[in-house]
Design an enzyme around this catalytic site. Structure first.
Site, PDB file in Angstrom:
ATOM      1  N   GLN A  98      57.320  43.738  50.482  1.00 23.41           N
ATOM      2  CA  GLN A  98      56.899  42.752  51.465  1.00 23.41           C
ATOM      3  C   GLN A  98      55.397  42.586  51.416  1.00 23.41           C
ATOM      4  O   GLN A  98      54.671  43.570  51.285  1.00 23.41           O
ATOM      5  CB  GLN A  98      57.339  43.170  52.867  1.00 23.41           C
ATOM      6  N   LEU A 138      62.741  44.288  47.532  1.00 23.66           N
ATOM      7  CA  LEU A 138      61.823  44.959  46.616  1.00 23.66           C
ATOM      8  C   LEU A 138      60.488  45.277  47.271  1.00 23.66           C
ATOM      9  O   LEU A 138      59.797  46.207  46.866  1.00 23.66           O
ATOM     10  CB  LEU A 138      61.587  44.087  45.380  1.00 23.66           C
ATOM     11  N   PHE A 156      52.691  37.161  53.064  1.00 17.75           N
ATOM     12  CA  PHE A 156      53.304  35.845  53.186  1.00 17.75           C
ATOM     13  C   PHE A 156      54.824  35.896  53.230  1.00 17.75           C
ATOM     14  O   PHE A 156      55.468  34.887  53.420  1.00 17.75           O
ATOM     15  CB  PHE A 156      52.881  34.944  52.016  1.00 17.75           C
ATOM     16  N   GLY A 157      55.439  37.055  53.026  1.00 19.04           N
ATOM     17  CA  GLY A 157      56.891  37.113  53.053  1.00 19.04           C
ATOM     18  C   GLY A 157      57.433  38.305  52.290  1.00 19.04           C
ATOM     19  O   GLY A 157      56.687  39.218  51.928  1.00 19.04           O
ATOM     20  N   ASP A 190      42.957  37.275  43.442  1.00 21.69           N
ATOM     21  CA  ASP A 190      43.559  38.439  44.106  1.00 21.69           C
ATOM     22  C   ASP A 190      44.171  39.384  43.077  1.00 21.69           C
ATOM     23  O   ASP A 190      45.277  39.886  43.262  1.00 21.69           O
ATOM     24  CB  ASP A 190      44.624  37.991  45.110  1.00 21.69           C
TER      25      ASP A 190
END
Length: 832
Positions: A522, A520, A525-526, A639
C-alpha cells in the site's frame, strides 16, 4: 601522599560508575554488570541479568517482579543472543542507545533510537516499562525508546498490543520457546489488517485462534469477557493506531496476560496464599475455539456432542467426509443465490466470522447496512459493528464465512444472505427477521417474479447505456460489470494513442474481489494487489484511493508517462480500468517484490549477493538513461527510491511508479515547482529547498540508492556512534580516509568483487554531490560503471552538514524506526 589521595578519590569515583540496587535510573556514565540491578521507585519491578532456571547457564538481561519469590521475567532484551558467562555489561550511550556488550567488545543487543538524544537517561518505571528519554522529559510521546514498544510474551497493565499506523511500529507478542528458554517460540499474537482489524494467534504461519472482532464491549468470540470488578479491557481503533490494552482496578494486584509457550492466551494473577501464579482465565475455552474447525459456512457449538453443523441453507461440501467428523471442507449453498430476490437470515448469539477481509463503516445504522449489502450481489453477510446502545455501525462480508461459533449468551447478531426459498425452512440456530418481514419477503418475491420478464427486456435494451453511465458505489465495494475489454484514449502532449482498457469484472475476478490475501502493498495513493487473468497471466493491480485527488492526478500522470515506454528496466503498464470512481492501473507482475524488501533486512538480503546487486545497480542506471535520453520525451521520475524498484523472476530491476514523473521538451533542462513531492532521504538539495528539478535530481536519487544497495543501510535514519552524519556523509568521510570497503554490507563479504564495489561507491558519491553541475548525467554513469578508467574525485555530498542532536525536526533526525522513513512519499507546498 597527596598523589595517593587523588588516586584513591579517582578510584572511588570510578567505582561509583556501576549501579546499586537502590537506583531506578541508568545514565550514560554508568554501566550495569552481572549482579547489579535497577529497581523501580516503589520496588515493584527489577532489571538486571538473570538465568531463567537452574537447568541452563544462559543469562539474559530482563525485567521481573521483585516483590515475589518466584522470579517471573516480564521482558527480555537479548532473547535470541544468550550470554554464557559473567562478562556482559549493560549501558546507555550518549546517543540514547542501550547496548549489551560482552568481554571481547562485541555488541550482542542494542535498542533502536527514534532520534538523537541531548542528555539521555534510562528509567525503570513502576509499571514495568523501561524508558529512555531526554533529561526531565515526561511526555511519553517524546520518549526515545521504551520496552513497552517491544513486548515479549507478556502484556502488562498499560501496554499496547497492536500497531501505530503513523510510524508503522508493530507490537506483537511472541511466546517463549519453552518455560526455561525465552528465545522466540512458535506462537505469535498480533493484529491483522485488511478489513476490520482482528487479533490473530498463529503457530508459525498457521492460524490457531482468533477472539473475534471487537464490538465495543468484548471480542465477539469471548462471551465470558464481561465487565467486572478486577480489570477493564479496551480496544482502540482509529486512523492513527489500533491496539488492545487493559487496566487493573486494584493496583496492588499482580496480574498479566501471557502467551504461553504452548499457544494459550491466559490471564495470570499472583496469589500470596499459595505463593504461585493462578490462571484467572484461559481465552481458548473449548474445541470450538480452534480456528476454522467447521470450515466455510459451518458453525461450531461446544455444547453439542457433534460440534459442527452447516448454517441454514447450506449442506456439507463432502458429506461422507463430514460424517467422519472431518469438517474442514465446510459447507456449500443448497440453493444458488438470485441476487435480486435474496433475503437474509438472522443468527443470534454468534461469534462473527473472520472479518479481516470485511468492509466496515462506523456511521451507518443496521438498515443502511442491510440495504448496502442487498444492492451488492457479492455481499454474503452483514452485522452491526458496535453492540452498545442498541447497535451501530456496519460490517459487510464478501467472502466465504469462516470460524462462526454459536453461544448461549453474549453473542452477536449476524445476517447471512440466503436464497428466498431457503427462508421458508425452520432452523434451530437463528431466526428469520420477523413474521411480518417474512410475509413482505414473499410478496416481494412474487412481485419480482411477475415483473422479471419485463425487467429482462428492459435491461437488455438499456444495458449499453447502464454500462457507460457513472454510478455511485460505496467505498470498498466492487460491483462487477461485464463490459468487454477495449481501449482507453491517452493524449500525451501532441500525441494520442490507445491504452488497453480492462472491465472491472475482469479485475475483480483476477484479484478475488481485491482479497487481502492478494494484497502486495500500500502506498500514499492506493493499494496494489496480485491478480491472475483468465489466460493465466499474472498481473499487478494498483487500485487508487477514491478520495485522493492526488491519486487521480498520479493516475493520469502515470498513464501519460509510462504507457508508451518500452525498456527492460522499466515496469510495463498493461492497461487501465476506469469504472465510476474506480481508477485502476494494471502492470506486469514482479514476483520478487521491491528492492527495499531485500536490502534493508539482514535475513532477506542473503539472496542478494554482490553480482546480483551490481546487476541491479547497472540495470537501474540503464533504465534512467532511457528515461532521460532515449525515450520519446525526456522524463524525470522525481521519486526514485528502493521501494520503487521492482525485481522480476531473475532479480532484474525495473523502475516503477511514475505518478510524480514530469516530462521535458527536447531542449529543456530544468523546471521549477511550488509543490515539492518525493521522498525524504532521496531528494536532491536544490529540489527539496528551492523546488528546482532536472535530470540531475534523479541522478542524486540514484546515487543515494547505490550507496544503500552497497551498505544495506538507509540514508534517512542512518545512525553511527561516532558522528551524526547521514549515510552520504558517512560514505564520503570513509572515502576521504581510504576506507570505502568498510561500507560493504556484511552479507556480501564472500561474494564481493572489490574493484566493482569501490567503483560503485565512487560513482554513487559523484552522483550525490551538492551542486547539480558537478553530478554526471546517466550516460556518463553507465559508462563509468562499465569501464576501468580513472574517475574524478567527488566533492562534498548534499545535506552533508552534521545534524544537531538536540534538533527535533524530522528532516534532520538520525532516525531508526521499524517502518522506514524512506517509504513515505511526501508533498510540500512552498510559498514563493
Amino acid at each position: 601522599m597527596e598523589a595517593f589521595a587523588i588516586l584513591l578519590l579517582c578510584s572511588f569515583l570510578f567505582a561509583n560508575l556501576t549501579i546499586s540496587t537502590a537506583v531506578d535510573t541508568l545514565n550514560a556514565t554508568q554501566i550495569l554488570k552481572d549482579g547489579d540491578t535497577i529497581v523501580s521507585a516503589t520496588g515493584r519491578f527489577e532489571l538486571g541479568f538473570f538465568t531463567p532456571s537452574n537447568s541452563t547457564k544462559n543469562k539474559y538481561l530482563g525485567i521481573w517482579y521483585k516483590q515475589i519469590p518466584l522470579k517471573t521475567a516480564v521482558w527480555v532484551a537479548n532473547r535470541e543472543s544468550p550470554i554464557n558467562d559473567s562478562s556482559a555489561v549493560f549501558k546507555l550511550t550518549k546517543q540514547g542507545i542501550l547496548i549489551i556488550q560482552i568481554h571481547n567488545g562485541t555488541i550482542i543487543w542494542r535498542s533502536k533510537a527514534s532520534r538523537p538524544a541531548g542528555n539521555p537517561s534510562a528509567t525503570l518505571f513502576d509499571t514495568g516499562n523501561f524508558v529512555v528519554r531526554d533529561e526531565n522529559e515526561s511526555d511519553p510521546e517524546n520518549f526515545l525508546w521504551q520496552s513497552f514498544d517491544y513486548p515479549c510474551d507478556k502484556l502488562l497493565q498499560g501496554m499496547k498490543l497492536g500497531r501505530d499506523l503513523v510510524t508503522g511500529l508493530d507490537r506483537p507478542l511472541l511466546s517463549w520457546r519453552t518455560p526455561d528458554d525465552p528465545s522466540p517460540g512458535n506462537f505469535t499474537y498480533r493484529f491483522d489488517f485488511g478489513g476490520f482489524p482482528e487479533l490473530i494467534l498463529r503457530e508459525g504461519s498457521v492460524i490457531r485462534f482468533r477472539p473475534g472482532p471487537w464490538n465495543g464491549v468484548r471480542f465477539s468470540g469471548t462471551p465470558e469477557l464481561k465487565p467486572n470488578k478486577f480489570f477493564t479491557v479496551s480496544v482502540v481503533i482509529n486512523d492513527k493506531e489500533v491496539y488492545d490494552t487493559f487496566v487493573l482496578h486494584n493496583s496492588s494486584v499482580l496480574s498479566m496476560m501471557v502467551l504461553s509457550h504452548d499457544g494459550l492466551w491466559e490471564r495470570l494473577t499472583w496469589i500470596d496464599r499459595t505463593q504461585s501464579w493462578q490462571v484467572f482465565v484461559t481465552v481458548q475455552m473449548d474445541p470450538c475455539d480452534s480456528y476454522g474447525l467447521c470450515g466455510a459456512y459451518g458453525s461450531c457449538n461446544a455444547s453439542n456432542s457433534v460440534k459442527c453443523s452447516c448454517l441454514k441453507g447450506f449442506v456439507p461440501k463432502f458429506q461422507k467426509v463430514w460424517d467422519t467428523q472431518n469438517w474442514s471442507h465446510g459447507c456449500v449453498r443448497r440453493t444458488t443465490l438470485n441476487c435480486s430476490s435474496d433475503g437474509f437470515f438472522k443468527y443470534s448469539n454468534a461469534k462473527l466470522p473472520d472479518s479481516r477481509q470485511s468492509w466496515f463503516n462506523y456511521s451507518m445504522n443496521l438498515d443502511e447496512c442491510k440495504n448496502l449489502c442487498t444492492r451488492n450481489c457479492s455481499c454474503t453477510a452483514y452485522s452491526n459493528l458496535d453492540i452498545r446502545d442498541g447497535g451501530s455501525g456496519c460490517m459487510l462480508w464478501f467472502v466465504d464465512l469462516v470460524d462462526i461459533q454459536q453461544f448461549s449468551v453474549n453473542g452477536q447478531d449476524l445476517y447471512v444472505r440466503m436464497a428466498a426459498s431457503e427462508l421458508d425452512f425452520s432452523y434451530d440456530f437463528g431466526e428469520t427477521e420477523s413474521p411480518k418481514s417474512k410475509d413482505k419477503e414473499r410478496i416481494r418475491v412474487a412481485f419480482i417474479s411477475m415483473l422479471s420478464a419485463a425487467v429482462l427486456i428492459l435491461g437488455l435494451t438499456l444495458i449499453l447505456y447502464i454500462c457507460r453511465k457513472r454510478r455511485h458505489e460505496k467505498p470498498g465495494l466492487a460491483t462487477p460489470t461485464s463490459a468487454p475489454e477495449s481501449s482507453f484514449s491517452v493524449k500525451n502532449q501532441n500525441e494520442e494513442f490507445e491504452l488497453p482498457s480492462f472491465d472491472l469484472a475482469t479485475i475483480v475476478l483476477a484479484t478475488d474481489n481485491f482479497s487481502i490475501k492478494n494484497k502486495l502493498g500500500q502506498g500514499s495513493f492506493g493499494s496494489v494487489y496480485k491478480g491472475i487473468l483468465k489466460d493465466g497471466r499474472e498481473i499487478a493491480v494498483k487500485r487508487l484511493l477514491r478520495s485522493s485527488e492526488e491519486g487521480l492526478d498520479g493516475f493520469k500522470n502515470e498513464v501519460v508517462h509510462i504507457a508508451k515506454l518500452q525498456h527492460r528496466n522499466l515496469v510495463k503498464l498493461l492497461g487501465c480500468c476506469i469504472h465510476a470512481d474506480e481508477k485502476i492501473l494494471i502492470y506486469e507482475f514482479m514476483p520478487n517484490k521491491s528492492l527495499d524488501f531485500f536490502i534493508f533486512d539482514e535475513t532477506q538480503s542473503k539472496p542478494l549477493d554482490w553480482p546480483t546487486r551490481y546487476n541491479i545497480i547497472n540495470g537501474i542506471a540503464r533504465g534512467l538513461l532511457y528515461l532521460h535520453q532515449d525515450s520519446r520525451q525526456r522524463i524525470i521520475h522525481r521519486d526514485l527510491k528502493a521501494g520503487n524498484v521492482l525485481l522480476d523472476y531473475e532479480m532484474n530491476p525495473k523502475i516503477s511508479d511514475f505518478g510524480l514523473a514530469r516530462s521535458f521538451g527536447e531542449k529543456e533542462t530544468e523546471a521549477n515547482t511550488k509543490k515539492v513531492v518525493g521522498t525524504y532521504g532521496y531528494m536532491a538539495p536544490e529540489y527539496a529547498i528551492d523546488g528546482l528539478y532536472s535530470i540531475k535530481s534523479d541522478v542524486f536519487s540514484y546515487g543515494v540508492l547505490v550507496l544503500e544497495i552497497v551498505t544495506g543501510k538507509r540514508n534517512r535514519g542512518f545512525c553511527h556512534p561516532d558522528h551524526h552524519l547521514n549515510l552520504l556523509g558517512h560514505a564520503w568521510r570513509l572515502f576521504c580516509e581510504g576506507k570505502s570497503m568498510e561500507l560493504m554490507a556484511s552479507t556480501m563479504r564472500e561474494t564481493c568483487n572489490p574493484s566493482e564495489m569501490l567503483r560503485s561507491i565512487h560513482v554513487g558519491l559523484l552522483c550525490v554531490q551538492q551542486s547539480p553541475e558537478d553530478r554526471p548525467n546517466m550516460a556518463s554513469v553507465v559508462m563509468m560503471l562499465g569501464s576501468r578508467g580513472p574517475l574524478p574525485n567527488p566533492k562534498q555530498p548534499g545535506f552533508f552538514t552534521e545534524r544537531d542532536v538536540v534538533e527535533s525536526t524530522s528532516s534532520s533526525l538520525c532516525t531508526q524506526k521499524l517502518v522506514s522513513s524512506n517509504d513515505f512519499t511526501i508533498t510540500m507546498s512552498e510559498a514563493r
